[in-house]
Write a protein that holds these residues in place. Sequence first.
Motif, PDB file in Angstrom:
ATOM      1  N   PHE A  59       4.836 -16.384 -86.616  1.00  9.75           N
ATOM      2  CA  PHE A  59       6.037 -16.997 -86.063  1.00  9.75           C
ATOM      3  C   PHE A  59       6.730 -16.116 -85.038  1.00  9.75           C
ATOM      4  CE2 PHE A  59       5.170 -19.355 -89.961  1.00  9.75           C
ATOM      5  CZ  PHE A  59       5.037 -20.610 -89.399  1.00  9.75           C
ATOM      6  N   PHE A  60       6.445 -14.834 -85.045  1.00 12.59           N
ATOM      7  CA  PHE A  60       6.873 -13.991 -83.929  1.00 12.59           C
ATOM      8  C   PHE A  60       6.168 -14.452 -82.650  1.00 12.59           C
ATOM      9  CE2 PHE A  60       6.488 -10.293 -81.147  1.00 12.59           C
ATOM     10  CZ  PHE A  60       7.810  -9.860 -81.091  1.00 12.59           C
ATOM     11  N   ALA A  61       4.878 -14.748 -82.763  1.00 14.52           N
ATOM     12  CA  ALA A  61       4.139 -15.222 -81.598  1.00 14.52           C
ATOM     13  C   ALA A  61       4.657 -16.573 -81.121  1.00 14.52           C
ATOM     14  CB  ALA A  61       2.652 -15.310 -81.921  1.00 14.52           C
ATOM     15  N   ALA A  62       5.053 -17.439 -82.076  1.00 16.93           N
ATOM     16  CA  ALA A  62       5.539 -18.773 -81.713  1.00 16.93           C
ATOM     17  C   ALA A  62       6.950 -18.750 -81.133  1.00 16.93           C
ATOM     18  CB  ALA A  62       5.515 -19.684 -82.928  1.00 16.93           C
ATOM     19  N   GLY A  63       7.738 -17.735 -81.502  1.00 20.99           N
ATOM     20  CA  GLY A  63       9.127 -17.670 -81.040  1.00 20.99           C
ATOM     21  C   GLY A  63       9.321 -16.655 -79.927  1.00 20.99           C
ATOM     22  N   THR A  96       7.110 -17.063 -71.272  1.00 22.73           N
ATOM     23  CA  THR A  96       7.507 -18.192 -70.426  1.00 22.73           C
ATOM     24  C   THR A  96       8.604 -17.782 -69.456  1.00 22.73           C
ATOM     25  OG1 THR A  96       6.899 -19.808 -72.109  1.00 22.73           O
ATOM     26  CG2 THR A  96       8.459 -20.524 -70.415  1.00 22.73           C
ATOM     27  N   ASN A  97       9.623 -17.100 -69.960  1.00 26.64           N
ATOM     28  CA  ASN A  97      10.723 -16.698 -69.093  1.00 26.64           C
ATOM     29  C   ASN A  97      10.258 -15.752 -67.991  1.00 26.64           C
ATOM     30  OD1 ASN A  97      12.349 -18.253 -70.662  1.00 26.64           O
ATOM     31  ND2 ASN A  97      13.469 -16.578 -71.617  1.00 26.64           N
ATOM     32  N   LYS A  98       9.428 -14.783 -68.350  1.00 23.74           N
ATOM     33  CA  LYS A  98       8.934 -13.855 -67.336  1.00 23.74           C
ATOM     34  C   LYS A  98       8.105 -14.577 -66.281  1.00 23.74           C
ATOM     35  CE  LYS A  98       6.337  -9.541 -66.739  1.00 23.74           C
ATOM     36  NZ  LYS A  98       7.412  -8.825 -66.020  1.00 23.74           N
ATOM     37  N   SER A  99       7.267 -15.513 -66.736  1.00 21.76           N
ATOM     38  CA  SER A  99       6.422 -16.258 -65.794  1.00 21.76           C
ATOM     39  C   SER A  99       7.259 -17.081 -64.810  1.00 21.76           C
ATOM     40  CB  SER A  99       5.469 -17.178 -66.568  1.00 21.76           C
ATOM     41  OG  SER A  99       4.593 -16.418 -67.386  1.00 21.76           O
ATOM     42  N   MET A 100       8.451 -17.476 -65.239  1.00 25.92           N
ATOM     43  CA  MET A 100       9.340 -18.252 -64.362  1.00 25.92           C
ATOM     44  C   MET A 100      10.320 -17.375 -63.591  1.00 25.92           C
ATOM     45  SD  MET A 100      10.131 -21.639 -66.651  1.00 25.92           S
ATOM     46  CE  MET A 100       8.806 -22.771 -67.094  1.00 25.92           C
ATOM     47  N   GLY A 101      10.170 -16.065 -63.760  1.00 23.07           N
ATOM     48  CA  GLY A 101      11.017 -15.146 -63.006  1.00 23.07           C
ATOM     49  C   GLY A 101      12.372 -14.897 -63.618  1.00 23.07           C
ATOM     50  N   TRP A 102      12.517 -15.197 -64.915  1.00 25.87           N
ATOM     51  CA  TRP A 102      13.807 -14.992 -65.581  1.00 25.87           C
ATOM     52  C   TRP A 102      13.751 -13.710 -66.409  1.00 25.87           C
ATOM     53  CZ3 TRP A 102      13.434 -20.537 -67.946  1.00 25.87           C
ATOM     54  CH2 TRP A 102      13.557 -21.480 -66.903  1.00 25.87           C
ATOM     55  N   ASP A 103      14.540 -12.745 -66.033  1.00 24.28           N
ATOM     56  CA  ASP A 103      14.614 -11.489 -66.778  1.00 24.28           C
ATOM     57  C   ASP A 103      15.954 -11.402 -67.492  1.00 24.28           C
ATOM     58  OD1 ASP A 103      12.100 -10.443 -65.986  1.00 24.28           O
ATOM     59  OD2 ASP A 103      12.937  -9.907 -64.035  1.00 24.28           O
ATOM     60  N   VAL A 104      15.919 -10.920 -68.728  1.00 21.40           N
ATOM     61  CA  VAL A 104      17.156 -10.767 -69.486  1.00 21.40           C
ATOM     62  C   VAL A 104      17.836  -9.471 -69.054  1.00 21.40           C
ATOM     63  CG1 VAL A 104      18.164 -10.517 -71.787  1.00 21.40           C
ATOM     64  CG2 VAL A 104      16.167 -11.995 -71.458  1.00 21.40           C
ATOM     65  N   PRO A 105      19.070  -9.532 -68.527  1.00 21.64           N
ATOM     66  CA  PRO A 105      19.785  -8.298 -68.169  1.00 21.64           C
ATOM     67  C   PRO A 105      20.003  -7.429 -69.397  1.00 21.64           C
ATOM     68  CG  PRO A 105      20.890 -10.254 -67.284  1.00 21.64           C
ATOM     69  CD  PRO A 105      19.866 -10.740 -68.255  1.00 21.64           C
ATOM     70  N   ASP A 106      20.006  -6.127 -69.200  1.00 23.98           N
ATOM     71  CA  ASP A 106      20.163  -5.209 -70.333  1.00 23.98           C
ATOM     72  C   ASP A 106      21.421  -5.499 -71.140  1.00 23.98           C
ATOM     73  OD1 ASP A 106      17.811  -3.927 -69.793  1.00 23.98           O
ATOM     74  OD2 ASP A 106      18.718  -2.276 -68.688  1.00 23.98           O
ATOM     75  N   ASP A 107      22.500  -5.903 -70.469  1.00 16.56           N
ATOM     76  CA  ASP A 107      23.742  -6.141 -71.195  1.00 16.56           C
ATOM     77  C   ASP A 107      23.781  -7.504 -71.893  1.00 16.56           C
ATOM     78  OD1 ASP A 107      23.890  -7.622 -68.859  1.00 16.56           O
ATOM     79  OD2 ASP A 107      26.030  -7.251 -68.536  1.00 16.56           O
ATOM     80  N   LYS A 108      22.678  -8.288 -71.762  1.00 19.10           N
ATOM     81  CA  LYS A 108      22.614  -9.599 -72.409  1.00 19.10           C
ATOM     82  C   LYS A 108      21.510  -9.658 -73.461  1.00 19.10           C
ATOM     83  CE  LYS A 108      25.741 -11.446 -69.640  1.00 19.10           C
ATOM     84  NZ  LYS A 108      27.085 -11.820 -70.126  1.00 19.10           N
ATOM     85  N   LYS A 109      20.843  -8.527 -73.727  1.00 18.01           N
ATOM     86  CA  LYS A 109      19.719  -8.527 -74.675  1.00 18.01           C
ATOM     87  C   LYS A 109      20.114  -9.054 -76.051  1.00 18.01           C
ATOM     88  CE  LYS A 109      17.129  -4.964 -75.174  1.00 18.01           C
ATOM     89  NZ  LYS A 109      16.617  -3.576 -75.290  1.00 18.01           N
ATOM     90  N   ALA A 110      21.328  -8.753 -76.471  1.00 22.57           N
ATOM     91  CA  ALA A 110      21.766  -9.178 -77.800  1.00 22.57           C
ATOM     92  C   ALA A 110      21.855 -10.700 -77.910  1.00 22.57           C
ATOM     93  CB  ALA A 110      23.102  -8.544 -78.145  1.00 22.57           C
ATOM     94  N   ALA A 154      19.678 -12.824 -76.531  1.00 14.73           N
ATOM     95  CA  ALA A 154      18.338 -13.409 -76.529  1.00 14.73           C
ATOM     96  C   ALA A 154      17.633 -13.053 -77.827  1.00 14.73           C
ATOM     97  CB  ALA A 154      17.535 -12.904 -75.328  1.00 14.73           C
ATOM     98  N   GLY A 155      17.073 -14.028 -78.488  1.00 13.13           N
ATOM     99  CA  GLY A 155      16.412 -13.772 -79.762  1.00 13.13           C
ATOM    100  C   GLY A 155      15.289 -12.765 -79.659  1.00 13.13           C
ATOM    101  N   TYR A 156      14.671 -12.666 -78.483  1.00 12.33           N
ATOM    102  CA  TYR A 156      13.560 -11.738 -78.316  1.00 12.33           C
ATOM    103  C   TYR A 156      13.953 -10.424 -77.647  1.00 12.33           C
ATOM    104  CZ  TYR A 156      13.300 -13.527 -73.483  1.00 12.33           C
ATOM    105  OH  TYR A 156      13.574 -13.892 -72.186  1.00 12.33           O
ATOM    106  N   GLY A 157      15.223 -10.233 -77.376  1.00 12.41           N
ATOM    107  CA  GLY A 157      15.657  -9.003 -76.701  1.00 12.41           C
ATOM    108  C   GLY A 157      15.285  -9.065 -75.238  1.00 12.41           C
ATOM    109  N   ASN A 158      14.187  -8.421 -74.874  1.00  8.37           N
ATOM    110  CA  ASN A 158      13.641  -8.593 -73.532  1.00  8.37           C
ATOM    111  C   ASN A 158      12.122  -8.465 -73.592  1.00  8.37           C
ATOM    112  OD1 ASN A 158      12.978  -5.846 -73.534  1.00  8.37           O
ATOM    113  ND2 ASN A 158      14.687  -5.250 -72.219  1.00  8.37           N
ATOM    114  N   PHE A 159      11.473  -8.642 -72.474  1.00  7.41           N
ATOM    115  CA  PHE A 159      10.016  -8.674 -72.429  1.00  7.41           C
ATOM    116  C   PHE A 159       9.411  -7.366 -72.929  1.00  7.41           C
ATOM    117  CE2 PHE A 159       5.927  -8.166 -70.254  1.00  7.41           C
ATOM    118  CZ  PHE A 159       5.309  -9.358 -70.582  1.00  7.41           C
TER     119      PHE A 159
END
Length: 209
Positions: free
Chosen positions: A99-103, A110-124, A126-131
């Motif tokens: 379920f880690f792989a599924a979530g 998906t987000n990285k492939s679409m060019g969406w990066d999570v800013p360091d100050d927003k990691k909390a 995002a459920g996955y933190g960052n890439f």
Amino acid sequence: MADLIFYTNPMSRGRIVRWMLEEVGQPYRTEVLDYGTTMKAPDYLAVNPMGKVPAIKHGDAVVTEGAAICAYLADAFPEAGLAPEPGTPEAAAYYRWMFFAAGPVESAVTNKSMGWDVPDDKKAMAGYGNFDDVMAALEHALSKSDYVAGDRFTAADVYFGSQIGWGLMFGSIDKRPAFEAYWARLQTRPAMARANELDDALMPAQPAG
């Protein structure tokens, strides 16, 4: 035995479930659906209101979402030996990494492939933190044994491994030695070869020239 129906398209995540079905080794019927037509038709929307594949019907039971289908099939056909004993450390790892792989993995890739990066100050947020966090966790999962739940192959490896394999193929995850070695081990599975052969045969013919 209840009928087992597999809804798919060879150019979809249905390839994961095809591999799982071949590992299970039970008879099943394949229904190939087309994007935008039969996948969105009322008959199939009654199976999956999202209008997406894969999905399965097993008697009266309907299961969608690749990881859920893998887990269901492992439980429905225990004779295949694809799920650990409940309540064991192996079972904990099995559910954790499937379920880690599924979530987190699915979302981060998906987000990285679409060019969406999570800013360091927003990691909390995002459920996955960052890439980078996700890649580190994937590598950790493969650091102690040949397979994600321990020393033997399970249904978790079908789903988790498919994410690794696709990521390496399409360049959406890092080509780390641990990932490449794990994927090489999985590619020796006869069921994977059978599944690929079946799905490749359903691919649209390429124009000549």
